[in-house]
Enzyme design. Sequence first.
Site, PDB file in Angstrom:
ATOM      1  N   SER A   8       0.950  -1.251  -0.087  1.00 21.22           N
ATOM      2  CA  SER A   8      -0.195   0.127  -0.135  1.00 21.22           C
ATOM      3  C   SER A   8       0.650   1.276   0.005  1.00 21.22           C
ATOM      4  O   SER A   8       0.344   2.398  -0.479  1.00 21.22           O
ATOM      5  CB  SER A   8      -1.008  -0.021   1.112  1.00 21.22           C
ATOM      6  OG  SER A   8      -0.075   0.014   2.283  1.00 21.22           O
ATOM      7  N   CYS A  70       2.442  -6.814   1.591  1.00 24.84           N
ATOM      8  CA  CYS A  70       1.538  -6.138   2.419  1.00 24.84           C
ATOM      9  C   CYS A  70       0.489  -7.129   3.201  1.00 24.84           C
ATOM     10  O   CYS A  70      -0.109  -7.867   2.402  1.00 24.84           O
ATOM     11  CB  CYS A  70       0.653  -5.436   1.481  1.00 24.84           C
ATOM     12  SG  CYS A  70      -0.706  -4.438   2.308  1.00 24.84           S
ATOM     13  N   GLU A 162       4.206   6.397   7.133  1.00 27.59           N
ATOM     14  CA  GLU A 162       4.148   6.929   5.718  1.00 27.59           C
ATOM     15  C   GLU A 162       4.620   8.512   5.837  1.00 27.59           C
ATOM     16  O   GLU A 162       4.995   9.057   4.720  1.00 27.59           O
ATOM     17  CB  GLU A 162       2.587   6.699   5.346  1.00 27.59           C
ATOM     18  CG  GLU A 162       2.365   5.431   4.846  1.00 27.59           C
ATOM     19  CD  GLU A 162       3.104   4.907   3.574  1.00 27.59           C
ATOM     20  OE1 GLU A 162       2.905   5.736   2.581  1.00 27.59           O
ATOM     21  OE2 GLU A 162       3.678   4.048   3.524  1.00 27.59           O
ATOM     22  N   CYS A 194       3.057  -6.550   9.614  1.00 27.24           N
ATOM     23  CA  CYS A 194       2.785  -5.361   8.942  1.00 27.24           C
ATOM     24  C   CYS A 194       4.238  -5.211   8.374  1.00 27.24           C
ATOM     25  O   CYS A 194       5.257  -4.926   9.091  1.00 27.24           O
ATOM     26  CB  CYS A 194       2.222  -4.323   9.448  1.00 27.24           C
ATOM     27  SG  CYS A 194       2.193  -2.947   8.681  1.00 27.24           S
TER      28      CYS A 194
HETATM   29  N1  DGL Z   1       2.363  -2.612   4.963  1.00 27.23           N
HETATM   30  C1  DGL Z   1       1.276  -3.119   4.793  1.00 27.23           C
HETATM   31  C2  DGL Z   1       0.894  -4.394   5.739  1.00 27.23           C
HETATM   32  O1  DGL Z   1       1.904  -5.241   5.984  1.00 27.23           O
HETATM   33  C3  DGL Z   1      -0.006  -2.067   4.864  1.00 27.23           C
HETATM   34  C4  DGL Z   1      -0.470  -1.303   6.085  1.00 27.23           C
HETATM   35  C5  DGL Z   1      -1.606  -0.466   5.570  1.00 27.23           C
HETATM   36  O2  DGL Z   1      -1.678   0.045   4.591  1.00 27.23           O
HETATM   37  O3  DGL Z   1      -2.339  -0.254   6.519  1.00 27.23           O
HETATM   38  O4  DGL Z   1      -0.252  -4.554   6.143  1.00 27.23           O
END
Ligand code: DGL
Length: 270
Positions: A8, A70, A162, A194
């Site tokens: 994302s 992700c 972010e 995450c």
């Molecule tokens: N880095 C992502 C994950 O592993 C996405 C986090 C997000 O966009 O909330 O869940």
Amino acid sequence: MAVGVFDSGLGGLTVLDAVSKRLPDVPFVYLGDNKHAPYGVRDADDVYTLTCAATERLWDAGCDLVILACNTASAAALRRMQESWIPREKRVLGVFVPLIEALTERQWGDNSPPREVAVQHVALFATPATVRSRAFQRELAFRAIGVDVEAQACGGLVDAIEEGDMILAEALVRSHVDALKRKMPDPQAAILGCTHYPLMQEIFQDALGPEVAVYSQANLVAESLADYLVRHPSMTGSGADSKFLTTGDPKRVSDHATQFLRRRIQFEAA
Ligand code: DGL
């Protein structure tokens, strides 16, 4: 022969870094859907629609194999994509099975019945959507018995990362670890579920204490991908160049990415 890596936003760069070190001859096309990040606060339909659109963009870039770096997309969308959407000649793989295989002491593709494993108390830190999906618990239950999982949805953390607000990110990590410890005082292992969270790994480890084994995905995913490509060498697509694509503002995203990875990263518009 490029492989696509999708997140994302910037978190998947932790996975990209590890896979490109492990497979230096493979070109990777990275796509960050920064315009729509974070995914972790979206509902499953929304995550599915956005993940399909991003995957198609990577197929168009010549990547027949796409890694969803992700967890939110892997947890909320991958199963539905695999069941009804992905054409026979393409592959989309998620990131949390390699992690769970490591936690449950399994080799890739070991589908034997669930058994007892060394760890019994596991803390899971992930986005609200990943926690809601219960995908970790489901995958774990296929492989292990008697493992108690306490999940902590880390609201706000991906936004802070972010935005590059590392002071807020650190404060959030410490308060989410406190909240987890109120529910499970002595976890033996913690999963950073995450791909943004490895950027805060030292803070997680410090807040959890040295006795807690912290698992993060990047190297585990890199090993699994190397193994997969040995067994499926034809799954690298026609793309020949590594590049970084974003649905967001390329300059802003490049600056944040450079700050995270401490090397110059140049994104272009997706
Ligand atoms: N880095 C992502 C994950 O592993 C996405 C986090 C997000 O966009 O909330 O869940």
